[in-house]
Motif scaffolding. Structure first.
Motif, PDB file in Angstrom:
ATOM      1  N   ILE A  79       5.234 -28.870  23.785  1.00 35.76           N
ATOM      2  CA  ILE A  79       4.526 -29.224  24.811  1.00 35.76           C
ATOM      3  C   ILE A  79       5.532 -29.926  25.867  1.00 35.76           C
ATOM      4  O   ILE A  79       5.267 -29.697  27.100  1.00 35.76           O
ATOM      5  CB  ILE A  79       3.253 -30.246  24.655  1.00 35.76           C
ATOM      6  CG1 ILE A  79       2.217 -29.330  23.911  1.00 35.76           C
ATOM      7  CG2 ILE A  79       2.764 -31.017  25.944  1.00 35.76           C
ATOM      8  CD1 ILE A  79       1.271 -30.090  23.376  1.00 35.76           C
ATOM      9  N   ILE A 100       3.243 -22.298  26.797  1.00 34.63           N
ATOM     10  CA  ILE A 100       1.999 -23.077  27.413  1.00 34.63           C
ATOM     11  C   ILE A 100       1.967 -23.274  28.712  1.00 34.63           C
ATOM     12  O   ILE A 100       3.003 -23.819  29.322  1.00 34.63           O
ATOM     13  CB  ILE A 100       2.081 -24.373  26.489  1.00 34.63           C
ATOM     14  CG1 ILE A 100       2.172 -24.321  25.042  1.00 34.63           C
ATOM     15  CG2 ILE A 100       0.784 -25.217  27.147  1.00 34.63           C
ATOM     16  CD1 ILE A 100       1.872 -25.779  24.424  1.00 34.63           C
ATOM     17  N   THR A 101       1.227 -22.499  29.465  1.00 38.94           N
ATOM     18  CA  THR A 101       1.446 -22.467  30.918  1.00 38.94           C
ATOM     19  C   THR A 101       0.567 -23.639  31.522  1.00 38.94           C
ATOM     20  O   THR A 101       1.058 -23.879  32.674  1.00 38.94           O
ATOM     21  CB  THR A 101       0.435 -21.208  31.439  1.00 38.94           C
ATOM     22  OG1 THR A 101      -1.062 -21.274  30.863  1.00 38.94           O
ATOM     23  CG2 THR A 101       1.095 -19.900  30.844  1.00 38.94           C
ATOM     24  N   ASN A 102       0.081 -24.343  30.868  1.00 35.00           N
ATOM     25  CA  ASN A 102      -0.605 -25.836  31.549  1.00 35.00           C
ATOM     26  C   ASN A 102      -0.055 -26.822  30.845  1.00 35.00           C
ATOM     27  O   ASN A 102      -0.651 -27.837  30.666  1.00 35.00           O
ATOM     28  CB  ASN A 102      -2.294 -25.642  31.301  1.00 35.00           C
ATOM     29  CG  ASN A 102      -2.507 -25.715  30.061  1.00 35.00           C
ATOM     30  OD1 ASN A 102      -1.852 -25.446  28.971  1.00 35.00           O
ATOM     31  ND2 ASN A 102      -3.934 -25.945  29.621  1.00 35.00           N
ATOM     32  N   ARG A 103       1.374 -26.775  30.402  1.00 42.74           N
ATOM     33  CA  ARG A 103       1.966 -28.154  29.989  1.00 42.74           C
ATOM     34  C   ARG A 103       1.997 -29.122  30.928  1.00 42.74           C
ATOM     35  O   ARG A 103       1.835 -30.402  30.404  1.00 42.74           O
ATOM     36  CB  ARG A 103       3.606 -27.397  29.926  1.00 42.74           C
ATOM     37  CG  ARG A 103       4.109 -26.757  28.739  1.00 42.74           C
ATOM     38  CD  ARG A 103       5.305 -26.433  28.663  1.00 42.74           C
ATOM     39  NE  ARG A 103       6.387 -27.435  28.553  1.00 42.74           N
ATOM     40  CZ  ARG A 103       7.354 -27.689  29.154  1.00 42.74           C
ATOM     41  NH1 ARG A 103       7.469 -26.871  30.128  1.00 42.74           N
ATOM     42  NH2 ARG A 103       7.759 -28.619  28.766  1.00 42.74           N
ATOM     43  N   ALA A 104       2.063 -29.079  32.134  1.00 44.40           N
ATOM     44  CA  ALA A 104       1.858 -30.267  32.948  1.00 44.40           C
ATOM     45  C   ALA A 104       0.767 -31.065  32.847  1.00 44.40           C
ATOM     46  O   ALA A 104       0.603 -32.097  32.866  1.00 44.40           O
ATOM     47  CB  ALA A 104       2.283 -30.008  34.351  1.00 44.40           C
ATOM     48  N   LEU A 105      -0.458 -30.250  32.853  1.00 44.08           N
ATOM     49  CA  LEU A 105      -1.695 -30.770  32.564  1.00 44.08           C
ATOM     50  C   LEU A 105      -2.065 -31.446  31.302  1.00 44.08           C
ATOM     51  O   LEU A 105      -2.503 -32.460  31.176  1.00 44.08           O
ATOM     52  CB  LEU A 105      -2.787 -29.904  33.089  1.00 44.08           C
ATOM     53  CG  LEU A 105      -4.278 -30.502  32.780  1.00 44.08           C
ATOM     54  CD1 LEU A 105      -4.592 -31.228  33.648  1.00 44.08           C
ATOM     55  CD2 LEU A 105      -5.191 -28.956  32.969  1.00 44.08           C
ATOM     56  N   LEU A 106      -1.438 -30.858  30.340  1.00 47.17           N
ATOM     57  CA  LEU A 106      -1.362 -31.155  29.040  1.00 47.17           C
ATOM     58  C   LEU A 106      -0.584 -32.512  28.577  1.00 47.17           C
ATOM     59  O   LEU A 106      -1.383 -33.648  28.238  1.00 47.17           O
ATOM     60  CB  LEU A 106      -0.969 -30.356  27.885  1.00 47.17           C
ATOM     61  CG  LEU A 106      -1.905 -29.309  27.433  1.00 47.17           C
ATOM     62  CD1 LEU A 106      -1.045 -28.304  26.538  1.00 47.17           C
ATOM     63  CD2 LEU A 106      -3.003 -29.873  26.790  1.00 47.17           C
ATOM     64  N   ARG A 107       0.536 -32.567  29.503  1.00 47.87           N
ATOM     65  CA  ARG A 107       1.031 -33.808  29.203  1.00 47.87           C
ATOM     66  C   ARG A 107       0.481 -34.931  30.206  1.00 47.87           C
ATOM     67  O   ARG A 107       0.534 -36.161  29.420  1.00 47.87           O
ATOM     68  CB  ARG A 107       2.529 -33.488  29.710  1.00 47.87           C
ATOM     69  CG  ARG A 107       3.410 -32.783  28.796  1.00 47.87           C
ATOM     70  CD  ARG A 107       4.909 -32.462  29.192  1.00 47.87           C
ATOM     71  NE  ARG A 107       5.547 -33.895  29.187  1.00 47.87           N
ATOM     72  CZ  ARG A 107       6.784 -33.897  29.789  1.00 47.87           C
ATOM     73  NH1 ARG A 107       7.513 -32.809  29.920  1.00 47.87           N
ATOM     74  NH2 ARG A 107       7.360 -34.982  29.774  1.00 47.87           N
ATOM     75  N   GLU A 108      -0.060 -34.603  31.218  1.00 51.13           N
ATOM     76  CA  GLU A 108      -0.792 -35.790  32.015  1.00 51.13           C
ATOM     77  C   GLU A 108      -2.009 -36.354  31.074  1.00 51.13           C
ATOM     78  O   GLU A 108      -1.878 -37.561  31.332  1.00 51.13           O
ATOM     79  CB  GLU A 108      -1.143 -35.242  33.480  1.00 51.13           C
ATOM     80  CG  GLU A 108      -2.226 -36.197  34.218  1.00 51.13           C
ATOM     81  CD  GLU A 108      -2.605 -35.460  35.290  1.00 51.13           C
ATOM     82  OE1 GLU A 108      -3.210 -36.211  36.012  1.00 51.13           O
ATOM     83  OE2 GLU A 108      -2.134 -34.524  35.859  1.00 51.13           O
ATOM     84  N   SER A 111       9.376 -22.937  27.340  1.00 52.81           N
ATOM     85  CA  SER A 111       8.630 -23.866  28.062  1.00 52.81           C
ATOM     86  C   SER A 111       7.477 -22.870  28.637  1.00 52.81           C
ATOM     87  O   SER A 111       6.373 -23.439  29.248  1.00 52.81           O
ATOM     88  CB  SER A 111       9.484 -24.489  29.283  1.00 52.81           C
ATOM     89  OG  SER A 111       9.928 -23.565  30.127  1.00 52.81           O
ATOM     90  N   LYS A 112       7.468 -21.536  28.919  1.00 51.06           N
ATOM     91  CA  LYS A 112       6.561 -20.697  29.312  1.00 51.06           C
ATOM     92  C   LYS A 112       5.540 -20.280  28.347  1.00 51.06           C
ATOM     93  O   LYS A 112       4.440 -19.573  28.810  1.00 51.06           O
ATOM     94  CB  LYS A 112       7.255 -19.297  29.938  1.00 51.06           C
ATOM     95  CG  LYS A 112       8.021 -19.666  30.973  1.00 51.06           C
ATOM     96  CD  LYS A 112       9.075 -18.332  31.365  1.00 51.06           C
ATOM     97  CE  LYS A 112      10.061 -18.805  32.443  1.00 51.06           C
ATOM     98  NZ  LYS A 112      10.992 -18.224  32.259  1.00 51.06           N
TER      99      LYS A 112
END
Length: 124
Positions: free
Chosen positions: A18, A30-38, A27-28
């Motif tokens: 993540i 998981i396409t929603n990495r930024a949302l998951l990290r948030e 890094s590709k």
């Protein structure tokens, strides 16, 4: 929703990383990495995120949350794994084989010192 309802600290396991220190092809995955990290980093309930799938081990600490990507065992002649301990003081991983050991400590807050008078007064 589960993190919001929980009264416990969580450890999250994910097959793909993540968080990475470099923006490789992993890094590709998981396409929603930024949302998951948030979600993870604003919950105040996640003690550790553990993942694999990468060609190398990695440790990223973002907003107080450690993300460990375990080293792959396919590139080592030894069994590769980590024995991980999570406590209120932080996270410690004892690495074996190709996995490096790691530790991430949280700052320990000093208990508030009160005089006897202040302690008694706070009871009322």
């Amino acid at each position: 929703r589960l993190l919001g309802k929980s009264h416990r600290t969580a450890v999250i396991f994910s097959h793909a990383p993540i968080a990475l220190t470099d923006e490789s092809d992993d890094s590709k995955l998981i396409t929603n990495r930024a949302l998951l990290r948030e979600v993870i980093e604003t919950s105040d309930k996640v003690a550790l995120v553990v993942s694999g799938h990468s060609d190398k081990g990695d440790l990223v600490v973002s907003n107080g949350v450690p993300y460990i990507t375990l080293a792959p065992s396919c590139f080592s002649d030894e069994a590769t794994y980590a024995k991980i301990s999570v406590s209120s003081r932080g996270v410690v991983g004892e690495g074996f084989g190709a996995q490096e050991s790691f530790s991430v400590y949280r700052p320990v807050e000093e208990p508030e010192k009160k005089s006897l008078f202040e302690k008694i007064r706070s009871l009322f």
